[in-house]
Design an enzyme around this catalytic site. Sequence first.
Site, PDB file in Angstrom:
ATOM      1  CG  ASP A 296     215.132  59.055  18.249  1.00  0.00           C
ATOM      2  OD1 ASP A 296     214.844  57.889  17.963  1.00  0.00           O
ATOM      3  OD2 ASP A 296     214.273  59.963  18.360  1.00  0.00           O
ATOM      4  CB  ILE A 297     214.178  63.776  15.722  1.00  0.00           C
ATOM      5  CG1 ILE A 297     214.113  65.257  15.397  1.00  0.00           C
ATOM      6  CG2 ILE A 297     212.807  63.153  15.843  1.00  0.00           C
ATOM      7  CD1 ILE A 297     213.550  65.553  14.019  1.00  0.00           C
TER       8      ILE A 297
ATOM      9  CD  GLN B  73     209.343  48.890  12.400  1.00  0.00           C
ATOM     10  OE1 GLN B  73     208.893  47.746  12.489  1.00  0.00           O
ATOM     11  NE2 GLN B  73     210.229  49.242  11.498  1.00  0.00           N
TER      12      GLN B  73
ATOM     13  CG  HIS C 273     214.889  52.152  13.381  1.00  0.00           C
ATOM     14  ND1 HIS C 273     213.742  51.957  12.644  1.00  0.00           N
ATOM     15  CD2 HIS C 273     214.477  52.584  14.598  1.00  0.00           C
ATOM     16  CE1 HIS C 273     212.683  52.275  13.379  1.00  0.00           C
ATOM     17  NE2 HIS C 273     213.112  52.644  14.567  1.00  0.00           N
ATOM     18  CG  LEU C 274     219.971  47.969  17.028  1.00  0.00           C
ATOM     19  CD1 LEU C 274     220.793  46.890  16.359  1.00  0.00           C
ATOM     20  CD2 LEU C 274     220.782  48.671  18.063  1.00  0.00           C
ATOM     21  CG  HIS C 275     215.494  52.812  19.203  1.00  0.00           C
ATOM     22  ND1 HIS C 275     215.027  54.108  19.182  1.00  0.00           N
ATOM     23  CD2 HIS C 275     214.608  52.099  18.461  1.00  0.00           C
ATOM     24  CE1 HIS C 275     213.917  54.172  18.482  1.00  0.00           C
ATOM     25  NE2 HIS C 275     213.637  52.966  18.026  1.00  0.00           N
TER      26      HIS C 275
ATOM     27  CG  ASN D 128     210.409  49.896  19.235  1.00  0.00           C
ATOM     28  OD1 ASN D 128     210.454  49.214  20.252  1.00  0.00           O
ATOM     29  ND2 ASN D 128     210.621  51.204  19.252  1.00  0.00           N
TER      30      ASN D 128
HETATM   31  P1  DGP Z   1     210.471  53.390  16.215  1.00  0.00           P
HETATM   32  O1  DGP Z   1     209.317  53.569  17.130  1.00  0.00           O
HETATM   33  O2  DGP Z   1     211.379  52.261  16.682  1.00  0.00           O
HETATM   34  O3  DGP Z   1     210.065  53.240  14.771  1.00  0.00           O
HETATM   35  O4  DGP Z   1     211.332  54.715  16.366  1.00  0.00           O
HETATM   36  C1  DGP Z   1     211.495  55.659  15.378  1.00  0.00           C
HETATM   37  C2  DGP Z   1     212.356  56.752  15.946  1.00  0.00           C
HETATM   38  O5  DGP Z   1     212.757  57.582  14.874  1.00  0.00           O
HETATM   39  C3  DGP Z   1     211.672  57.644  16.964  1.00  0.00           C
HETATM   40  O6  DGP Z   1     212.332  57.518  18.214  1.00  0.00           O
HETATM   41  C4  DGP Z   1     211.819  59.051  16.435  1.00  0.00           C
HETATM   42  C5  DGP Z   1     212.844  58.905  15.340  1.00  0.00           C
HETATM   43  N1  DGP Z   1     212.619  59.740  14.195  1.00  0.00           N
HETATM   44  C6  DGP Z   1     211.484  59.846  13.447  1.00  0.00           C
HETATM   45  N2  DGP Z   1     211.640  60.722  12.455  1.00  0.00           N
HETATM   46  C7  DGP Z   1     212.921  61.183  12.567  1.00  0.00           C
HETATM   47  C8  DGP Z   1     213.681  62.126  11.814  1.00  0.00           C
HETATM   48  O7  DGP Z   1     213.222  62.733  10.838  1.00  0.00           O
HETATM   49  N3  DGP Z   1     214.961  62.361  12.232  1.00  0.00           N
HETATM   50  C9  DGP Z   1     215.501  61.701  13.315  1.00  0.00           C
HETATM   51  N4  DGP Z   1     216.751  62.011  13.630  1.00  0.00           N
HETATM   52  N5  DGP Z   1     214.807  60.813  14.027  1.00  0.00           N
HETATM   53  C10 DGP Z   1     213.532  60.560  13.660  1.00  0.00           C
END
Ligand code: DGP
Length: 110
Positions: A30-31, A93, A99-101, A86
């Site tokens: 996650d970024i 979300q 997606h699954l964290h 989420n």
């Molecule tokens: P959610 O709230 O469950 O939809 O989480 C989305 C997650 O995705 C959030 O924690 C940040 C991550 N994210 C968003 N854009 C990017 C990206 O471009 N690259 C990566 N690696 N993660 C991302």
Amino acid sequence: MDDCIFCKIIEGDVPCDLVYQDDKLVVFRDIRPKAKTHLLLVPKLHIKSLLEVQGEHGDLLSHMMLVLPKIAIDAGLKTGFRTVINTGPGGGQEVDHLHLHVLGGGLAKF
Ligand code: DGP
């Protein structure tokens, strides 16, 4: 999906810190990590959220759950981990691609 950031990552059009991939899913970091280790397990098939899941996705969802612990252990989360999905605006979300964290290390209890 043209405007989906996770589809762009899956296609290789946007870079990511890739941890694992197979024919059905990718796992990358996650970024904006919320824990020492924070992975996203993402199906290659664009499904918007759990609200859009159909019976035909059963094998894919099962595959995600079966791969999950192996990925977590390989990432060093040998004593356990937290999983979060989420769903929709009410579930916070942000990215509309299922997606699954996978979180571990320094987690607070809740
Ligand atoms: P959610 O709230 O469950 O939809 O989480 C989305 C997650 O995705 C959030 O924690 C940040 C991550 N994210 C968003 N854009 C990017 C990206 O471009 N690259 C990566 N690696 N993660 C991302």
